[in-house]
Motif scaffolding. Sequence first.
Motif, PDB file in Angstrom:
ATOM      1  N   SER A   1      -1.077  32.167 -37.129  1.00  0.00           N
ATOM      2  CA  SER A   1      -1.072  31.001 -38.003  1.00  0.00           C
ATOM      3  C   SER A   1      -1.964  31.202 -39.212  1.00  0.00           C
ATOM      4  N   GLN A   2      -3.168  31.741 -39.000  1.00  0.00           N
ATOM      5  CA  GLN A   2      -4.108  31.961 -40.095  1.00  0.00           C
ATOM      6  C   GLN A   2      -3.631  33.052 -41.051  1.00  0.00           C
ATOM      7  N   SER A   3      -2.877  34.012 -40.529  1.00  0.00           N
ATOM      8  CA  SER A   3      -2.483  35.173 -41.334  1.00  0.00           C
ATOM      9  C   SER A   3      -1.184  34.965 -42.100  1.00  0.00           C
ATOM     10  N   GLU A   4      -0.394  33.989 -41.721  1.00  0.00           N
ATOM     11  CA  GLU A   4       0.955  33.854 -42.282  1.00  0.00           C
ATOM     12  C   GLU A   4       0.942  33.691 -43.796  1.00  0.00           C
ATOM     13  N   ASP A   5       0.154  32.758 -44.308  1.00  0.00           N
ATOM     14  CA  ASP A   5       0.113  32.538 -45.756  1.00  0.00           C
ATOM     15  C   ASP A   5      -0.419  33.770 -46.480  1.00  0.00           C
ATOM     16  N   TYR A   6      -1.465  34.372 -45.936  1.00  0.00           N
ATOM     17  CA  TYR A   6      -2.064  35.550 -46.557  1.00  0.00           C
ATOM     18  C   TYR A   6      -1.057  36.694 -46.645  1.00  0.00           C
ATOM     19  N   LEU A   7      -0.392  36.995 -45.544  1.00  0.00           N
ATOM     20  CA  LEU A   7       0.551  38.109 -45.522  1.00  0.00           C
ATOM     21  C   LEU A   7       1.792  37.810 -46.353  1.00  0.00           C
ATOM     22  N   ASN A   8       2.215  36.576 -46.389  1.00  0.00           N
ATOM     23  CA  ASN A   8       3.351  36.204 -47.235  1.00  0.00           C
ATOM     24  C   ASN A   8       3.018  36.392 -48.708  1.00  0.00           C
ATOM     25  N   ASN A   9       1.790  36.050 -49.082  1.00  0.00           N
ATOM     26  CA  ASN A   9       1.372  36.246 -50.480  1.00  0.00           C
ATOM     27  C   ASN A   9       1.355  37.728 -50.842  1.00  0.00           C
ATOM     28  N   ILE A  10       0.885  38.569 -49.927  1.00  0.00           N
ATOM     29  CA  ILE A  10       0.912  40.013 -50.160  1.00  0.00           C
ATOM     30  C   ILE A  10       2.359  40.494 -50.266  1.00  0.00           C
ATOM     31  N   LYS A  11       3.198  39.985 -49.409  1.00  0.00           N
ATOM     32  CA  LYS A  11       4.607  40.386 -49.384  1.00  0.00           C
ATOM     33  C   LYS A  11       5.284  40.112 -50.721  1.00  0.00           C
ATOM     34  N   ARG A  12       4.921  39.018 -51.367  1.00  0.00           N
ATOM     35  CA  ARG A  12       5.570  38.634 -52.636  1.00  0.00           C
ATOM     36  C   ARG A  12       5.251  39.606 -53.764  1.00  0.00           C
ATOM     37  N   THR A  13       4.205  40.405 -53.603  1.00  0.00           N
ATOM     38  CA  THR A  13       3.858  41.357 -54.670  1.00  0.00           C
ATOM     39  C   THR A  13       4.711  42.620 -54.621  1.00  0.00           C
ATOM     40  N   PHE A  14       5.569  42.725 -53.624  1.00  0.00           N
ATOM     41  CA  PHE A  14       6.440  43.895 -53.490  1.00  0.00           C
ATOM     42  C   PHE A  14       7.863  43.524 -53.895  1.00  0.00           C
ATOM     43  N   LYS A  15       8.422  44.282 -54.821  1.00  0.00           N
ATOM     44  CA  LYS A  15       9.788  44.067 -55.286  1.00  0.00           C
ATOM     45  C   LYS A  15      10.670  45.228 -54.862  1.00  0.00           C
ATOM     46  N   ASP A  16      11.923  44.923 -54.588  1.00  0.00           N
ATOM     47  CA  ASP A  16      12.900  45.946 -54.208  1.00  0.00           C
ATOM     48  C   ASP A  16      12.434  46.748 -52.999  1.00  0.00           C
ATOM     49  N   THR A  17      11.764  46.075 -52.062  1.00  0.00           N
ATOM     50  CA  THR A  17      11.242  46.750 -50.874  1.00  0.00           C
ATOM     51  C   THR A  17      11.445  45.860 -49.659  1.00  0.00           C
ATOM     52  N   ASP A  18      11.884  46.451 -48.565  1.00  0.00           N
ATOM     53  CA  ASP A  18      12.018  45.746 -47.293  1.00  0.00           C
ATOM     54  C   ASP A  18      10.631  45.615 -46.676  1.00  0.00           C
ATOM     55  N   VAL A  19      10.108  44.384 -46.618  1.00  0.00           N
ATOM     56  CA  VAL A  19       8.741  44.149 -46.159  1.00  0.00           C
ATOM     57  C   VAL A  19       8.734  43.227 -44.942  1.00  0.00           C
ATOM     58  N   THR A  20       7.999  43.633 -43.909  1.00  0.00           N
ATOM     59  CA  THR A  20       7.772  42.791 -42.740  1.00  0.00           C
ATOM     60  C   THR A  20       6.276  42.777 -42.443  1.00  0.00           C
ATOM     61  N   TYR A  21       5.857  41.907 -41.546  1.00  0.00           N
ATOM     62  CA  TYR A  21       4.447  41.890 -41.163  1.00  0.00           C
ATOM     63  C   TYR A  21       4.300  41.420 -39.730  1.00  0.00           C
ATOM     64  N   GLY A  22       3.146  41.786 -39.151  1.00  0.00           N
ATOM     65  CA  GLY A  22       2.870  41.387 -37.787  1.00  0.00           C
ATOM     66  C   GLY A  22       1.377  41.300 -37.554  1.00  0.00           C
ATOM     67  N   THR A  23       0.990  40.765 -36.402  1.00  0.00           N
ATOM     68  CA  THR A  23      -0.417  40.644 -36.023  1.00  0.00           C
ATOM     69  C   THR A  23      -0.596  41.161 -34.603  1.00  0.00           C
ATOM     70  N   ARG A  24      -1.784  41.668 -34.335  1.00  0.00           N
ATOM     71  CA  ARG A  24      -2.127  42.144 -32.993  1.00  0.00           C
ATOM     72  C   ARG A  24      -3.581  41.802 -32.709  1.00  0.00           C
ATOM     73  N   ILE A  25      -3.897  41.646 -31.435  1.00  0.00           N
ATOM     74  CA  ILE A  25      -5.267  41.424 -30.991  1.00  0.00           C
ATOM     75  C   ILE A  25      -5.712  42.643 -30.192  1.00  0.00           C
ATOM     76  N   GLY A  26      -6.873  43.200 -30.515  1.00  0.00           N
ATOM     77  CA  GLY A  26      -7.370  44.326 -29.752  1.00  0.00           C
ATOM     78  C   GLY A  26      -8.338  45.159 -30.552  1.00  0.00           C
ATOM     79  N   LYS A  27      -8.541  46.387 -30.143  1.00  0.00           N
ATOM     80  CA  LYS A  27      -9.411  47.307 -30.853  1.00  0.00           C
ATOM     81  C   LYS A  27      -8.636  47.876 -32.039  1.00  0.00           C
TER      82      LYS A  27
END
Length: 309
Positions: free
Chosen positions: A65-91
């Motif tokens: 939830s906390q990362s969604e807006d941040y990662l979406n904003n980063i995603k918008r800076t990429f044009k003509d590129t297939d972009v996905t994102y994910g989160t993980r908990i751990g080391k």
Amino acid sequence: MLQRILVPLDGSTVAEGVLPYVRALAPALKVKVEFLKVGERDAAVDIANPMVGQYMDRVGASLRSQSEDYLNNIKRTFKDTDVTYGTRIGKPAEIIAEEGAKEEDTLIAMSTHGRGGVGRWLMGSVTDKVIHMGTTPMLVVRATEEGAPVAETELKTIIVPLDGSDIAEAVLPMVTTIAKALGLEVLLIRSISLPTTYAAGPEYAPWPTEDFTEEMEKQATVALEKTAVELKRAGVANVRIMVVTGPPAIQVVDIAKDTPNSLVIMSTHGRSGVGRFVLGSVADRVVRHAGSPVLLMRAGVLAPTPVLA
């Protein structure tokens, strides 16, 4: 050769310093980009108890939830590129190495350090661990200071340190792919170092003559010229060679500093024959001091290959 670029982020502008290079590479290479935000697990949750699973689920949901807006904003800076994102908990280092190994032909792109805000992880330590843990190629970028704007970049030259070994030259397919896709010049360099018996002094062996040094330079030049011809045949339009004398790491760092908008591509180690250098120690010093981004390929998973795989 490359199908995916994995970009770990911690929310800091320092970590985001790698993004301009990913924005340059991804569309040219026609590869997908995946952002990964890792939340560190509190040591307390390692205690075995029935509530740990539920706790981790809540932590993971909060991170997403906390990362969604941040990662979406980063995603918008990429044009003509297939972009996905994910989160993980751990080391972080273990998670990044694991995610990088999930798909073949992946490049992990990271800054060398960076920490900002509560709970963010130290990218320098994590990057170093990922380099030593994984077998995935890595693009390592020296980060700017926290809060500094992330400027766009225009790569112009690929610097390729070679030592005459098959392992060092196994990076050439990657060099060819990137150089052709972005229309970059390739600069092949070979550093001539005296054999240790000579370097130790006259009491161990006669000091090398001028003819001996000239012969070493001649052999290095011939080898680089042969590689340059192979690269040009493979479609790389602009190839230069340079033979230098002195410690390889210092020479590579100096050349990178004198070559604006450069990218160093090298194997992480490799040695064979008299006078050839250990690329592991050289790579470490280049990453720490060159200033240019460095694309490292683990020699342990490289096999001798032609310029075009």
